[in-house]
Write a protein that holds these residues in place. Structure first.
Motif, mmCIF file in Angstrom:
data_model
loop_
_atom_site.group_PDB
_atom_site.id
_atom_site.type_symbol
_atom_site.label_atom_id
_atom_site.label_comp_id
_atom_site.label_asym_id
_atom_site.label_seq_id
_atom_site.Cartn_x
_atom_site.Cartn_y
_atom_site.Cartn_z
ATOM 1 N N LEU A 148 3.626 0.086 -0.611
ATOM 2 C CA LEU A 148 2.270 -0.214 -0.160
ATOM 3 C C LEU A 148 2.239 -0.875 1.226
ATOM 4 O O LEU A 148 1.198 -0.929 1.866
ATOM 5 N N LYS A 149 3.382 -1.374 1.675
ATOM 6 C CA LYS A 149 3.444 -1.979 3.001
ATOM 7 C C LYS A 149 3.434 -0.935 4.114
ATOM 8 O O LYS A 149 3.260 -1.279 5.284
ATOM 9 N N VAL A 150 3.638 0.320 3.751
ATOM 10 C CA VAL A 150 3.722 1.396 4.740
ATOM 11 C C VAL A 150 2.375 2.085 4.863
ATOM 12 O O VAL A 150 1.843 2.606 3.874
ATOM 13 N N SER A 151 1.812 2.083 6.047
ATOM 14 C CA SER A 151 0.532 2.756 6.264
ATOM 15 C C SER A 151 0.731 4.269 6.212
ATOM 16 O O SER A 151 1.829 4.779 6.428
ATOM 17 N N GLY A 152 -0.337 4.987 5.922
ATOM 18 C CA GLY A 152 -0.245 6.439 5.891
ATOM 19 C C GLY A 152 0.399 6.975 4.630
ATOM 20 O O GLY A 152 0.898 8.106 4.620
ATOM 21 N N LEU A 153 0.394 6.193 3.550
ATOM 22 C CA LEU A 153 1.017 6.631 2.305
ATOM 23 C C LEU A 153 0.170 6.152 1.133
ATOM 24 O O LEU A 153 -0.205 4.989 1.054
ATOM 25 N N TRP A 154 -0.153 7.076 0.216
ATOM 26 C CA TRP A 154 -0.853 6.703 -1.012
ATOM 27 C C TRP A 154 0.176 6.385 -2.079
ATOM 28 O O TRP A 154 1.127 7.137 -2.292
ATOM 29 N N VAL A 155 -0.017 5.277 -2.771
ATOM 30 C CA VAL A 155 0.903 4.869 -3.831
ATOM 31 C C VAL A 155 0.102 4.674 -5.109
ATOM 32 O O VAL A 155 -0.880 3.930 -5.129
ATOM 33 N N VAL A 156 0.527 5.350 -6.177
ATOM 34 C CA VAL A 156 -0.123 5.238 -7.481
ATOM 35 C C VAL A 156 0.873 4.640 -8.448
ATOM 36 O O VAL A 156 1.992 5.138 -8.589
ATOM 37 N N SER A 157 0.475 3.561 -9.113
ATOM 38 C CA SER A 157 1.321 2.948 -10.126
ATOM 39 C C SER A 157 1.112 3.701 -11.419
ATOM 40 O O SER A 157 0.092 3.538 -12.081
ATOM 41 N N GLY A 158 2.041 4.537 -11.771
ATOM 42 C CA GLY A 158 1.889 5.448 -12.902
ATOM 43 C C GLY A 158 2.286 4.820 -14.202
ATOM 44 O O GLY A 158 3.323 5.171 -14.762
ATOM 45 N N ASP A 159 1.472 3.904 -14.730
ATOM 46 C CA ASP A 159 1.801 3.230 -15.987
ATOM 47 C C ASP A 159 1.292 3.969 -17.203
ATOM 48 O O ASP A 159 1.552 3.562 -18.324
ATOM 49 N N GLY A 160 0.511 5.045 -16.999
ATOM 50 C CA GLY A 160 -0.029 5.771 -18.139
ATOM 51 C C GLY A 160 0.964 6.782 -18.667
ATOM 52 O O GLY A 160 2.123 6.821 -18.272
ATOM 53 N N PRO A 161 0.521 7.665 -19.610
ATOM 54 C CA PRO A 161 1.395 8.696 -20.136
ATOM 55 C C PRO A 161 1.928 9.583 -19.027
ATOM 56 O O PRO A 161 1.211 9.902 -18.079
ATOM 57 N N ALA A 162 3.187 9.993 -19.142
ATOM 58 C CA ALA A 162 3.851 10.709 -18.055
ATOM 59 C C ALA A 162 3.089 11.959 -17.643
ATOM 60 O O ALA A 162 2.873 12.226 -16.460
ATOM 61 N N GLY A 163 2.667 12.772 -18.629
ATOM 62 C CA GLY A 163 1.976 14.010 -18.294
ATOM 63 C C GLY A 163 0.667 13.757 -17.589
ATOM 64 O O GLY A 163 0.335 14.409 -16.604
ATOM 65 N N ALA A 164 -0.096 12.797 -18.093
ATOM 66 C CA ALA A 164 -1.396 12.494 -17.485
ATOM 67 C C ALA A 164 -1.220 11.972 -16.079
ATOM 68 O O ALA A 164 -1.957 12.330 -15.160
ATOM 69 N N THR A 165 -0.220 11.106 -15.868
ATOM 70 C CA THR A 165 -0.006 10.542 -14.544
ATOM 71 C C THR A 165 0.395 11.626 -13.554
ATOM 72 O O THR A 165 -0.034 11.628 -12.404
ATOM 73 N N LEU A 166 1.229 12.568 -14.005
ATOM 74 C CA LEU A 166 1.635 13.639 -13.118
ATOM 75 C C LEU A 166 0.446 14.506 -12.757
ATOM 76 O O LEU A 166 0.272 14.913 -11.605
ATOM 77 N N ARG A 167 -0.425 14.792 -13.727
ATOM 78 C CA ARG A 167 -1.614 15.582 -13.408
ATOM 79 C C ARG A 167 -2.511 14.834 -12.436
ATOM 80 O O ARG A 167 -3.145 15.417 -11.566
ATOM 81 N N GLU A 168 -2.583 13.491 -12.578
ATOM 82 C CA GLU A 168 -3.349 12.700 -11.622
ATOM 83 C C GLU A 168 -2.766 12.880 -10.226
ATOM 84 O O GLU A 168 -3.487 13.056 -9.249
ATOM 85 N N GLY A 169 -1.456 12.837 -10.137
ATOM 86 C CA GLY A 169 -0.808 12.994 -8.845
ATOM 87 C C GLY A 169 -1.074 14.342 -8.222
ATOM 88 O O GLY A 169 -1.222 14.479 -7.013
ATOM 89 N N GLU A 170 -1.165 15.376 -9.062
ATOM 90 C CA GLU A 170 -1.396 16.711 -8.551
ATOM 91 C C GLU A 170 -2.788 16.869 -7.959
ATOM 92 O O GLU A 170 -3.043 17.768 -7.172
ATOM 93 N N LYS A 171 -3.716 15.972 -8.335
ATOM 94 C CA LYS A 171 -5.094 16.096 -7.856
ATOM 95 C C LYS A 171 -5.482 15.023 -6.856
ATOM 96 O O LYS A 171 -6.550 15.074 -6.285
ATOM 97 N N LEU A 172 -4.614 14.036 -6.648
ATOM 98 C CA LEU A 172 -4.998 12.905 -5.818
ATOM 99 C C LEU A 172 -5.090 13.264 -4.347
ATOM 100 O O LEU A 172 -5.978 12.828 -3.651
ATOM 101 N N SER A 173 -4.164 14.068 -3.836
ATOM 102 C CA SER A 173 -4.206 14.444 -2.425
ATOM 103 C C SER A 173 -4.041 15.946 -2.312
ATOM 104 O O SER A 173 -3.617 16.619 -3.241
ATOM 105 N N SER A 174 -4.370 16.486 -1.169
ATOM 106 C CA SER A 174 -4.310 17.926 -0.978
ATOM 107 C C SER A 174 -2.865 18.393 -0.942
ATOM 108 O O SER A 174 -1.962 17.651 -0.549
ATOM 109 N N PRO A 175 -2.591 19.645 -1.359
ATOM 110 C CA PRO A 175 -1.216 20.141 -1.397
ATOM 111 C C PRO A 175 -0.496 20.027 -0.066
ATOM 112 O O PRO A 175 0.696 19.732 -0.029
ATOM 113 N N GLY A 176 -1.181 20.214 1.026
ATOM 114 C CA GLY A 176 -0.516 20.148 2.318
ATOM 115 C C GLY A 176 -0.042 18.764 2.695
ATOM 116 O O GLY A 176 0.836 18.615 3.551
#
Length: 568
Positions: free
Chosen positions: A215-243
């Protein structure tokens, strides 16, 4: 009605009989002996899905995927649907005859299920989505939404500083969503400890510190994935654009007390391949060197530039003393219990950490928390609050750029009923860490204290989006806000979630007793009052209210009157 994944409901259309209820999934209704009950679509879908697997334990993750295909929702969404279905069936969680909850696994339909083929009836209009025919639908404070919404919530900027007596204006405002989609994102899953409790503490500390480093690095999104692994991964897939680039980080830790073995892997979500993997085998005394190397190695794999100032910030740690760090981690674990003996243990551990490293600012913040809790929970008087102010200020002076220090200052000022000052400290914490879920949660709690529970719910939903697998406190605060909004059914669901995470949470039991009384379950309310006496034998409602930081007079009077029938 929402579009469903038809593959999930391949048994429809069929007439179902579940226990004594005839089930018509296509009509969103159940009936028995002339009684007909309308269900909301998700409740009937849940019943139909469980009926297909009658007698089997179905995991929460599987149910979330089946009922909300392609959509990210929090665990609380499923909990609320289960609660509504149970109520419609006349079932209870304590003595289930239909839906049994299996701890840490999922749910099982335990009643008999019969099927017979029949023609599909024409669907009735979906004019009622509640549990009763003429009853208005309950408001749904469900922690749900796409991860685009999460990204928006995580990016905050602040309004002008309010006056000391003004906490009515929203403390934070999100910018537009496109800003969230142009940055690479890293999901940090909890490092898994293989072994004893001491290893779990170190693993938890490594995960927390790694998130803080990134989180100290600008230009980077950080998600603390404490939820179920599958759900967190799906969240990651939708959080930012593929590019932009999306990455998932996970690891395992083993230690025998003198040596540690850490295996970390970084996965490129877009490419579906492992991008980087590394094993660290070091002595425990080299823990901080491992943390430094780990953060640098991960950042080298990501498509970002790290400035010299950020590099220098990464090299700064709040302590370099491993023994002090271990005492601190033990304190962090103990303080969460909200029990006097555990609070005393946490204070002892923080002092031991400070004795080994007098400049350990996070340990001073922990000390402040123990004194503030002792005052809040009625264990100690005004002197404890003064000590909390002293130690919180010390932590902030030592590390003015540490979000934890400003959060603790916010918590302490809340206990002093200086809510505007508390909000300002929390705003400062969010400037330093825009994804600081605890800051949103405490702001939500303050809104309820000041007579603005609806605004509190909004902030708490943001906190739960940022940390879907939140601890007891988040659900307590949400249940409390819903109680003052008069949404007793949803308040009950959230307060039960709070107690499922910490059965010793006295405040959660107080509000659950009040909620059950409002719902007409006076036996349940009395049972909760008895549990309060077991957890805290010397509990006194009048003494509790004397130190309670609620400043809205109407709400506080309502609370005092509601407590009278409980005999506390």
């Amino acid at each position: 009605m929402n579009t469903r994944d038809e593959s999930v409901f391949d048994a429809q259309p069929a007439a179902l009989r579940v226990g004594e209820w005839d089930v018509a999934p296509e009509l969103n209704q159940i009936s028995r002996a002339g009684e007909c009950v309308r269900l909301e679509p998700k409740a009937i879908e849940l019943l139909a899905f469980l009926a297909q697997r009658a007698g089997e334990v179905v995991s929460r993750e599987e149910l979330l995927t089946a009922l909300w295909p392609g959509v990210i929702v929090g665990d609380n969404a499923l909990t609320q649907v289960v609660a509504k279905l149970r109520k419609a069936l006349g079932d209870t969680a304590r003595k289930p005859t239909y839906i049994e909850a299996i701890s840490k696994r999922g749910y099982r339909l335990i009643s008999e299920v019969e099927r017979q083929a029949r023609a599909v009836q024409q669907r009735a209009p979906d004019e009622a989505h509640g549990l009763g025919g003429s009853r208005p639908p309950l408001r749904r404070w469900v922690v749900a939404g796409s991860l685009a919404a999460l990204a928006v919530a995580a990016t905050v900027w602040f309004a002008q500083r309010p006056a000391d007596d003004d906490v009515s204006s929203p403390p934070v405002r999100p910018p537009s969503a496109p800003q969230a989609t142009r940055l690479p994102m890293v999901i940090v899953r909890p490092i898994e400890a293989i072994g004893e409790d001491s290893e779990k503490l170190i693993a938890r500390g490594l995960t927390s510190d790694l998130v803080s480093d990134l989180l100290k690095v600008s230009g980077l999104w950080v998600v603390s994935g404490d939820g179920p692994a599958g759900a967190t991964l799906r969240e990651g897939e939708k959080l930012s654009s593929p590019g932009a680039g999306r990455y998932a980080l996970s690891g395992t830790l083993q230690s025998d007390g003198t040596a540690l073995r850490l295996h970390v892997r970084l996965v490129d979500v877009d490419a579906g391949r492992e991008l980087w993997s590394q094993r660290f085998e070091r002595e425990v005394r080299e823990l901080f060197a491992v943390q430094d190397e780990l953060a640098r190695s991960i950042l080298e794999q990501l498509p970002i530039k790290v400035s010299q100032a950020e590099t220098a910030s990464l090299a700064r740690r709040y302590t370099r003393n491993v023994a002090a760090y271990e005492h601190f981690l033990h304190g962090q674990a103990a303080v969460l219990a909200r029990r006097r003996e555990q609070n005393d243990l946490a204070r002892k551990r923080y002092w031991q950490a400070i004795e080994l490293d007098p400049a350990f600012s996070r340990a001073y913040a922990g000390l402040a928390m123990t004194y503030a809790l002792a005052y809040q929970l009625g264990w100690d008087g005004e002197a404890a609050l003064s000590r909390a102010v002293e130690f919180a200020a010390t932590a902030e002076q030592m590390s003015p750029d540490m979000p934890d220090a400003h959060w603790v200052l916010g918590f302490v000022e809340t206990q002093r009923r200086r809510h505007a000052d508390a909000i300002r400290h929390l705003q400062r914490a969010l400037r330093l860490n825009p994804s600081y879920a605890d800051a949103y949660a405490l702001m939500g709690g303050i809104k309820t204290y000041t007579g603005q529970p609806a605004e509190g719910v909004s902030l708490l939903r943001t906190a739960l989006r940022l940390n879907p697998d939140a601890g007891s406190l988040y659900f307590l605060l949400l249940g409390r806000a819903l109680y003052f909004l008069g949404d007793y059914e949803q308040a009950r669901v959230n307060l039960e979630q709070a107690l499922a995470r910490n059965a010793d949470n006295v405040e959660a039991r107080v509000y659950l007793a009040l909620v059950l009384g409002q719902l007409g379950d006076h036996e349940g309310a009395a049972w909760q009052a008895d549990e309060i006496r077991v957890v805290e034998p010397n509990f006194s409602a009048s003494r509790w209210l004397a130190t309670y930081p609620m400043t809205d007079k109407q709400q506080k009077e309502r609370l005092a009157q509601a407590l009278l029938p409980l005999g506390l």
